[in-house]
Design a protein around this motif. Structure first.
Motif, PDB file in Angstrom:
ATOM      1  N   ALA A   1       0.826  -1.207   0.000  1.00  0.00           N
ATOM      2  CA  ALA A   1       0.000   0.000   0.000  1.00  0.00           C
ATOM      3  C   ALA A   1       0.860   1.257   0.000  1.00  0.00           C
ATOM      4  O   ALA A   1       0.514   2.259  -0.639  1.00  0.00           O
ATOM      5  CB  ALA A   1      -0.930  -0.013   1.210  1.00  0.00           C
TER       6      ALA A   1
ATOM      7  N   ASP B   1       1.928   2.431  -3.323  1.00  0.00           N
ATOM      8  CA  ASP B   1       0.825   2.963  -4.141  1.00  0.00           C
ATOM      9  C   ASP B   1       0.111   1.854  -4.924  1.00  0.00           C
ATOM     10  O   ASP B   1      -0.340   2.078  -6.038  1.00  0.00           O
ATOM     11  CB  ASP B   1       1.323   4.057  -5.090  1.00  0.00           C
ATOM     12  CG  ASP B   1       0.195   4.975  -5.535  1.00  0.00           C
ATOM     13  OD1 ASP B   1      -0.857   4.960  -4.887  1.00  0.00           O
ATOM     14  OD2 ASP B   1       0.359   5.692  -6.539  1.00  0.00           O
TER      15      ASP B   1
ATOM     16  N   SER C   1      -3.153  -0.932  -4.643  1.00  0.00           N
ATOM     17  CA  SER C   1      -4.358  -1.228  -3.878  1.00  0.00           C
ATOM     18  C   SER C   1      -4.320  -2.682  -3.416  1.00  0.00           C
ATOM     19  O   SER C   1      -4.073  -3.592  -4.205  1.00  0.00           O
ATOM     20  CB  SER C   1      -5.608  -0.963  -4.720  1.00  0.00           C
ATOM     21  OG  SER C   1      -5.573  -1.720  -5.917  1.00  0.00           O
TER      22      SER C   1
ATOM     23  N   ARG D   1     -11.500  -0.199   5.725  1.00  0.00           N
ATOM     24  CA  ARG D   1     -10.433   0.589   5.121  1.00  0.00           C
ATOM     25  C   ARG D   1      -9.511   1.150   6.205  1.00  0.00           C
ATOM     26  O   ARG D   1      -9.974   1.693   7.211  1.00  0.00           O
ATOM     27  CB  ARG D   1     -11.020   1.734   4.281  1.00  0.00           C
ATOM     28  CG  ARG D   1     -10.000   2.453   3.408  1.00  0.00           C
ATOM     29  CD  ARG D   1     -10.673   3.589   2.658  1.00  0.00           C
ATOM     30  NE  ARG D   1     -11.746   3.098   1.827  1.00  0.00           N
ATOM     31  CZ  ARG D   1     -11.595   2.655   0.578  1.00  0.00           C
ATOM     32  NH1 ARG D   1     -10.381   2.667   0.033  1.00  0.00           N
ATOM     33  NH2 ARG D   1     -12.627   2.227  -0.121  1.00  0.00           N
TER      34      ARG D   1
ATOM     35  N   SER E   1      -5.334   4.578   2.696  1.00  0.00           N
ATOM     36  CA  SER E   1      -6.698   4.329   2.223  1.00  0.00           C
ATOM     37  C   SER E   1      -6.776   3.257   1.149  1.00  0.00           C
ATOM     38  O   SER E   1      -7.866   2.759   0.860  1.00  0.00           O
ATOM     39  CB  SER E   1      -7.306   5.630   1.685  1.00  0.00           C
ATOM     40  OG  SER E   1      -6.517   6.146   0.614  1.00  0.00           O
ATOM     41  N   ASN E   2      -5.647   2.888   0.535  1.00  0.00           N
ATOM     42  CA  ASN E   2      -5.669   1.851  -0.492  1.00  0.00           C
ATOM     43  C   ASN E   2      -5.440   0.456   0.091  1.00  0.00           C
ATOM     44  O   ASN E   2      -5.192  -0.486  -0.647  1.00  0.00           O
ATOM     45  CB  ASN E   2      -4.624   2.131  -1.573  1.00  0.00           C
ATOM     46  CG  ASN E   2      -3.243   2.377  -0.994  1.00  0.00           C
ATOM     47  OD1 ASN E   2      -3.075   2.562   0.209  1.00  0.00           O
ATOM     48  ND2 ASN E   2      -2.240   2.387  -1.846  1.00  0.00           N
TER      49      ASN E   2
ATOM     50  N   GLU F   1      -7.307  -2.476   2.496  1.00  0.00           N
ATOM     51  CA  GLU F   1      -8.587  -2.866   3.068  1.00  0.00           C
ATOM     52  C   GLU F   1      -8.472  -4.267   3.653  1.00  0.00           C
ATOM     53  O   GLU F   1      -7.693  -5.099   3.176  1.00  0.00           O
ATOM     54  CB  GLU F   1      -9.705  -2.828   2.016  1.00  0.00           C
ATOM     55  CG  GLU F   1      -9.997  -1.425   1.507  1.00  0.00           C
ATOM     56  CD  GLU F   1     -10.988  -1.432   0.360  1.00  0.00           C
ATOM     57  OE1 GLU F   1     -12.000  -0.718   0.438  1.00  0.00           O
ATOM     58  OE2 GLU F   1     -10.739  -2.166  -0.618  1.00  0.00           O
TER      59      GLU F   1
ATOM     60  N   GLU G   1     -15.470   0.362  -7.548  1.00  0.00           N
ATOM     61  CA  GLU G   1     -14.331   1.203  -7.184  1.00  0.00           C
ATOM     62  C   GLU G   1     -13.070   0.836  -7.941  1.00  0.00           C
ATOM     63  O   GLU G   1     -12.108   1.600  -7.976  1.00  0.00           O
ATOM     64  CB  GLU G   1     -14.049   1.098  -5.680  1.00  0.00           C
ATOM     65  CG  GLU G   1     -15.138   1.702  -4.812  1.00  0.00           C
ATOM     66  CD  GLU G   1     -16.254   0.704  -4.556  1.00  0.00           C
ATOM     67  OE1 GLU G   1     -16.193  -0.411  -5.121  1.00  0.00           O
ATOM     68  OE2 GLU G   1     -17.190   1.041  -3.801  1.00  0.00           O
TER      69      GLU G   1
ATOM     70  N   PRO H   1      -8.610  -4.485  -7.212  1.00  0.00           N
ATOM     71  CA  PRO H   1      -7.369  -4.295  -6.458  1.00  0.00           C
ATOM     72  C   PRO H   1      -6.191  -4.922  -7.182  1.00  0.00           C
ATOM     73  O   PRO H   1      -6.332  -5.846  -7.989  1.00  0.00           O
ATOM     74  CB  PRO H   1      -7.661  -4.986  -5.124  1.00  0.00           C
ATOM     75  CG  PRO H   1      -8.694  -6.014  -5.445  1.00  0.00           C
ATOM     76  CD  PRO H   1      -9.535  -5.418  -6.532  1.00  0.00           C
TER      77      PRO H   1
END
Length: 362
Positions: free
Chosen positions: A94, A97, A99, A142, A147-148, A150, A182, A185
């Motif tokens: 994460a 960068d 997900s 999250r 925030s990326n 979960e 969204e 991932p």
């Protein structure tokens, strides 16, 4: 209109094409003692081979393979660091960068939310999603720091796995994550439970890659070898290994197997070697993974390097640690036990050949 007047004693000059009231200043000249005019500046040396083989922290790693990459973290033996590895590698991805969705597939004994500090925010699990009690985005927790990242838990603590839940149900969850509005991932990490029972079979079903966690002891190596065979039977060929809790002082003292010995025994590519670190217990109790510590620890840096290799599907090469010579009483005089035994004709581990009669007379 701007008018020009010739001063007395000054020769006549042509007026400028673009007259202006502002004055133009020339840039200062370079000092000649620093930059001589007769010599040119030396050109930078040319590198014949660009240093791309090492880890380059000034660039983002290039994601290899098709997304999402479903990776299961397993070992067979409990207590070797599967959950710790999942939390630290997930947050390292994460931070790069990417997900990430981490799935805690341990039913009834989940711990991934504790290591991440998210235990108070888990309101729904995957079982409620399958029963239709909530949506998938409601069950995903999250992380506030990144925030990326979960988290998805299979069930709540002290709950039993229903008979209808199996590999097909986990495949449905992975397919639902792929088709989210969204976006899909980049990585789906599955924290596999210990053992090789039904929970293990369920966790490895949707995966196409595996990270095998082991420690340099014979009990963990036997279970790791057994799990490797089961993963290959299930069709998972991309298996990489992480050797956890490595102590170089014990390796030098011949009290622990080296990483090279472990790699030769299992025959798997090496993703990383994590040194023994007392900070692991502190970070676990605080719910703060190692990779977020400032200043970083050795174990945290090793996890970050393993995540970098995972992104680019790269491996590392183990090196041999030289053994320290054991010192004794005779080492003060520059002699070792082996040399002493060779002189008196003894038979030890480092003993040399006995003296012949001719050599003894001499």
């Amino acid at each position: 209109m701007l008018s020009l007047h010739r001063l007395p004693g000054v020769p006549t000059a042509k007026p400028p094409l673009f007259p202006s009231t502002s004055t133009f200043t020339h840039p200062p000249r370079r000092p000649t003692f620093l930059f001589p005019q007769s010599k040119t500046l030396p050109k930078p040396p040319k590198f014949h081979k660009s240093p791309t083989a090492l880890l380059q922290w000034n660039r983002k790693p290039q994601l290899s393979g098709e997304t999402p990459r479903v990776v299961v973290v397993t070992s067979g033996k409990g207590g070797v660091g599967k959950t710790t590895t999942t939390a630290n590698i997930g947050l390292s991805l994460a931070r790069l960068d990417f997900s990430v969705v981490a799935i805690d597939a341990d039913v009834g004994l989940r711990n991934l939310d504790l290591l991440l500090g998210l235990e108070n925010r888990v309101n729904y699990t995957a079982l409620e999603v399958l029963n239709g009690d909530c949506r998938l985005d409601q069950a995903l927790v999250r992380d506030k720091r990144w925030s990326n990242f979960e988290l998805l838990c299979i069930s709540k603590p002290r709950s039993k796995l229903p008979l209808g839940f199996g590999g097909k149900a986990l495949i449905w969850l992975v397919d639902a994550l792929k088709s989210r509005t969204e976006g899909c991932p980049d990585f789906i990490l599955i924290d596999c439970p210990a053992g090789i029972d039904a929970g293990f079979i369920t966790a490895i079903t949707p995966a196409n890659e595996a990270i095998l966690i082991t420690t340099p002891d014979i009990t963990a190596l036997r279970d790791a070898d057994r799990v490797t065979g089961l993963l290959e039977c299930d069709g998972i060929r991309d298996i990489k290994m992480i050797v956890n809790r490595v102590r170089t002082d014990m390796i030098k003292g011949e009290d622990m197997m080296s990483v090279l010995d472990v790699q030769e025994m299992l025959g798997l590519p090496l993703l990383g070697a994590i040194p023994e670190d007392s900070e692991v217990i502190r970070s676990t109790n605080r719910g703060y993974p190692l990779v977020l510590n400032k200043p970083p620890t050795l174990a945290g840096l090793a996890f970050e390097q393993a995540a970098w290799r995972l992104v680019e599907q790269d491996t590392m090469q183990a090196v041999m640690v030289e053994e320290e010579p054991k010192r004794g009483f005779f080492s003060f005089f520059g002699w070792s036990i082996a040399n002493l035994l060779s002189c008196v004709g003894g038979s030890g581990r480092g003993a040399r050949r006995k003296l012949t009669k001719a050599e003894a007379r001499d």
